[in-house]
Design an enzyme around this catalytic site. Structure first.
Site, mmCIF file in Angstrom:
data_model
loop_
_atom_site.group_PDB
_atom_site.id
_atom_site.type_symbol
_atom_site.label_atom_id
_atom_site.label_comp_id
_atom_site.label_asym_id
_atom_site.label_seq_id
_atom_site.Cartn_x
_atom_site.Cartn_y
_atom_site.Cartn_z
ATOM 1 N N HIS A 67 0.804 -1.207 0.000
ATOM 2 C CA HIS A 67 0.000 0.000 0.000
ATOM 3 C C HIS A 67 0.847 1.272 0.000
ATOM 4 O O HIS A 67 1.910 1.338 0.600
ATOM 5 C CB HIS A 67 -0.932 0.013 1.220
ATOM 6 C CG HIS A 67 -0.199 -0.073 2.528
ATOM 7 N ND1 HIS A 67 0.246 1.035 3.204
ATOM 8 C CD2 HIS A 67 0.175 -1.140 3.270
ATOM 9 C CE1 HIS A 67 0.854 0.655 4.321
ATOM 10 N NE2 HIS A 67 0.825 -0.665 4.385
ATOM 11 N N ASP A 68 0.355 2.257 -0.735
ATOM 12 C CA ASP A 68 0.923 3.606 -0.758
ATOM 13 C C ASP A 68 2.318 3.683 -1.361
ATOM 14 O O ASP A 68 3.045 4.649 -1.131
ATOM 15 C CB ASP A 68 0.924 4.221 0.651
ATOM 16 C CG ASP A 68 -0.472 4.291 1.247
ATOM 17 O OD1 ASP A 68 -1.276 5.097 0.775
ATOM 18 O OD2 ASP A 68 -0.762 3.507 2.174
ATOM 19 N N GLY A 71 5.201 -0.938 2.691
ATOM 20 C CA GLY A 71 4.344 0.207 2.436
ATOM 21 C C GLY A 71 5.083 1.532 2.358
ATOM 22 O O GLY A 71 6.194 1.685 2.865
#
Length: 261
Positions: free
Chosen positions: A118-119, A136
């Site tokens: 994520h991200d 992340g």
């Protein structure tokens, strides 16, 4: 596209000439651009934004929810740029409230079993070899190559045109234009082969080498080296990019193998 053995949610927006192979599942709130091929047994979940002329191979899972216990089902995306290839069993998680999205740029090759958490923001023209893993919130520039089984710590940055050798553990930021190798990961020179392939002149490569000689081989600490580079080296886009990368580094840059820096 009309493959009876695939499931495509009515809310998905699929360009007319997208090919979807059997046993693939495409969820709601998905956009897929023209000319993209989706292999069999692919799962594309809510929030996926896939560009034109991409190739996604069997077993890949795109835009699954983050493996982050803080995630509260906020509306986020996983975005893949045009002409990017995602090989077998790659997993790309969508973003969280932090950045709101996970992004892979254009013209990338993400080889089998890679994980992009994520991200993460990945630039254009990157190559990640098999089983490379991003935790992340990682930021990766253009033309970065990660050799096989590289693992990158959360919140790290890797600068444009960097090369990281296979099996590396990336715990610190990797500046632009360099090669990282050994354990712990260290500067072992600039990525001169990659730069030549991309049209950098001998003079420009020599300039980049001179900058990193000050940073890594003259026994200055990072602050001293940055001041000397700024004072003594001619202002160029490459010099400024390197200095800005160092300034923005929150985790600190990787060390030099031959220095006490």
């Amino acid at each position: 596209m009309n493959q009876p053995l695939a499931y495509v949610h009515p809310g998905a927006k699929i360009a007319k000439n997208v090919v979807i192979e059997p046993f693939t599942t495409i969820h709601n709130n998905v956009i897929i651009g023209e000319g993209t091929w989706i292999g069999s047994n692919v799962t594309i979940m809510e929030g996926a934004r896939i560009g034109k002329n991409c190739n996604i191979f069997p077993g890949a899972v795109i835009s699954a929810v983050p493996q982050d216990l803080k995630f509260k089902d906020e509306e986020t995306t996983a975005e893949i740029g045009d002409n990017t290839t995602i090989r077998e069993y790659v997993t790309v998680n969508r973003g969280t409230i932090d950045r709101g999205k996970t992004v892979i740029g254009k013209n990338c090759l993400i080889m089998a079993y890679c994980h992009i958490a994520h991200d993460c923001i990945v630039g254009n023209n990157c190559i990640f070899s098999n089983s490379s893993t991003l935790a992340g919130h990682i930021t990766i520039g253009d033309y970065v190559i990660l050799a096989g089984m590289t693992a990158v710590h959360q919140f790290c940055m890797i600068g444009s045109h960097a090369f990281v050798t296979g099996g590396s553990l990336v715990r610190k930021d990797v500046p632009p234009y360099v090669k990282g190798a050994r354990e712990p990961l260290s500067y072992v020179g600039i990525n001169s082969i990659g730069l030549r392939r991309r049209g950098y002149s001998t003079e420009k490569i020599s300039e980049i080498q001179s900058i990193y000689r000050i940073l890594y081989q003259n026994n200055y600490n990072t602050t001293q080296a940055s001041e000397i580079i700024e004072a003594e080296m001619e202002a160029t886009p490459e010099r400024d990019e390197i200095l800005q990368f160092i300034k923005n580094s929150k985790r600190g840059i990787m060390k030099g193998y031959f220095s006490n820096n």
